[in-house]
Write a protein that holds these residues in place. Sequence first.
Motif, PDB file in Angstrom:
ATOM      1  N   GLN A 425       0.817  -1.219   0.000  1.00 30.92           N
ATOM      2  CA  GLN A 425       0.000   0.000   0.000  1.00 30.92           C
ATOM      3  C   GLN A 425       0.849   1.267   0.000  1.00 30.92           C
ATOM      4  N   LEU A 426       2.148   1.127   0.222  1.00 29.71           N
ATOM      5  CA  LEU A 426       3.033   2.282   0.164  1.00 29.71           C
ATOM      6  C   LEU A 426       3.185   2.756  -1.273  1.00 29.71           C
ATOM      7  N   GLU A 427       3.633   3.975  -1.442  1.00 29.96           N
ATOM      8  CA  GLU A 427       3.683   4.609  -2.761  1.00 29.96           C
ATOM      9  C   GLU A 427       4.496   3.796  -3.765  1.00 29.96           C
ATOM     10  N   LYS A 428       5.666   3.303  -3.359  1.00 30.88           N
ATOM     11  CA  LYS A 428       6.529   2.554  -4.267  1.00 30.88           C
ATOM     12  C   LYS A 428       6.717   1.110  -3.816  1.00 30.88           C
ATOM     13  N   GLY A 429       5.826   0.631  -2.962  1.00 33.60           N
ATOM     14  CA  GLY A 429       5.924  -0.758  -2.516  1.00 33.60           C
ATOM     15  C   GLY A 429       7.231  -1.029  -1.797  1.00 33.60           C
ATOM     16  N   TYR A 430       7.926  -2.074  -2.230  1.00 27.37           N
ATOM     17  CA  TYR A 430       9.172  -2.465  -1.575  1.00 27.37           C
ATOM     18  C   TYR A 430      10.320  -1.495  -1.865  1.00 27.37           C
ATOM     19  N   ASP A 431      10.147  -0.600  -2.817  1.00 25.53           N
ATOM     20  CA  ASP A 431      11.178   0.393  -3.132  1.00 25.53           C
ATOM     21  C   ASP A 431      10.933   1.720  -2.419  1.00 25.53           C
ATOM     22  N   THR A 432       9.969   1.773  -1.515  1.00 27.16           N
ATOM     23  CA  THR A 432       9.674   2.996  -0.771  1.00 27.16           C
ATOM     24  C   THR A 432      10.789   3.283   0.237  1.00 27.16           C
TER      25      THR A 432
END
Length: 553
Positions: A425-432
């Motif tokens: 759900q974060l803006e860049k997923g695992y790259d956040t």
Amino acid sequence: MFIPFYTGRVIDILGGQYQQSEFTSALLFMGLYSVGSSVSAGCRGGLLLCAISSYTCRIKVKLFGALTKQEVGFFEAIKTGEITSRLSKDTTLMAKTVGLNVNVLLRTFIKTVGMISLMMNLSWKLTLLVLMETPITGLIQNLYDTYYQRLCRAMQDSMALANESASEVVSSIRVVRSFKSEKHEARRYDERLLDIHNLKTRRDIVRAIYLLARRLTGLGMQVFMLYYGRLFIQSGQMTTGNLISFILYQSNVGANIRTLTYIFGDMLNSVGAAGKVFEYLDRKPQVSADGHLKPDQLTGNVKFNCLNFAYPANPSKTVLKDFSLELKPGQMTALVGSSGGGKSTCVSLLERFYEPQDGEILLDNEPLKSYDHHYLHKKVAVVSQDPVLFSGSVRDNIAYGLAECTLDEIQDAARKANAHDFIMQLEKGYDTEVGEGGGQLSKSEKQRIAIARALVRQPNVLILDEITSSLDTESENKVQQALASCPNITLLVIAHRLKTIEKADQIVVISGGKVEERGTHQKLMDMKGSYYKLVENIKHFGSLSVASLIFCQ
């Protein structure tokens, strides 16, 4: 070096019988020497700056590597401000001082020897007179260096204290704000800066007196030289051009001699900074990381055998006394007891942050110190109550220390830690980016990422140090279900919630650094001992931490 000689030559030509060829030749040589000197100085300066930059980078990397290899007790004894000061300021001062001074020392020494040779050729008597200044200058320089070096060491220590105060406040700004201590901390920092200012003032006064004495010595020598030079011209031992050349050489030699003595003193002043840097570089960690054992198969059986341990910072207080405990593969062991009883110490020793004074810890019947450092910390993973994340992406934090970890492995570990859904759900997923210290995430989110970081290693021994205080009931249940799917893992838990403790295969009550009781929840309840009292207190106060405090009282 030869320009003063040809300057005197030109004056003699103009003062005597003028010859165009000799005048042109002298000017030509002066021009060639000037151009050559300028080109040489420019190349030397550029190469020197590159060398200093490279040396500074190398020494900082070596120092940082040496610091990261030290045991945890070292960082408890040495303050953070002092370490950062050594790493940033002292390494730079050391590199610049050594690089610049070695270059200037060699250049000045060669020029001085050459100039003295030319001066001897012009007038050996005046040369001996000029060289009489050297012991006087050396005495003044020695007195100056002794006091100046002591002030520089005091300044370095004072600046380290100021850096420590600033970093401590910045890292604990929430506590400072909560207790309205902004003015107090500002005043404390101002006091540190005032100490530095006073030391700098004393240093500048000493330097001003030193420069005055050096200047008066130089002027006095010039007066003597002019007086005897006039006598030598009248007696025909020198020409006017020779005296002017000699005066120019004397001015340069005097400056060079003072430069040599100053550089020698300046290099002594940098010894304080270099000494502290090399002290850390040469220091051997008290907890050895020289093990080489890396077995292909590891069951995860852990034995604490008759441990006696006291923290290096407080060696008079024994935390663990004749402590023995076995953690079996596929079982969950819960440690309970009053605060300060030794629960977290067991975790620190199992992580090899410290060495016990007596006894040993065995992993699959082999001492912990015999295992390879990287292998051990892949097989023994820990999740602490206050998880630490580093600046970077979520992916980087989960795969921290594992260069070849794939995205599939990262996602699988995140699912087991109940972190995958909120990460997606974060803006860049695992790259956040998580921000410095994971500041962009809540404590519960950081905790779940820390659990995923431990699980991705597929450890044989997993330590959960009071992590449930940051997890809601749903997350805790999912994490426990994930751990239940790893039947061969050795699980060591320190928890506050009774529900977590009840499920343990073995509950160990620690009191006063010793194992007071051991068994299952039902067995310990039937004994009606310390554990029984803790559980009864929980029913009244709702928390094992509070219950432990009441029990301790």
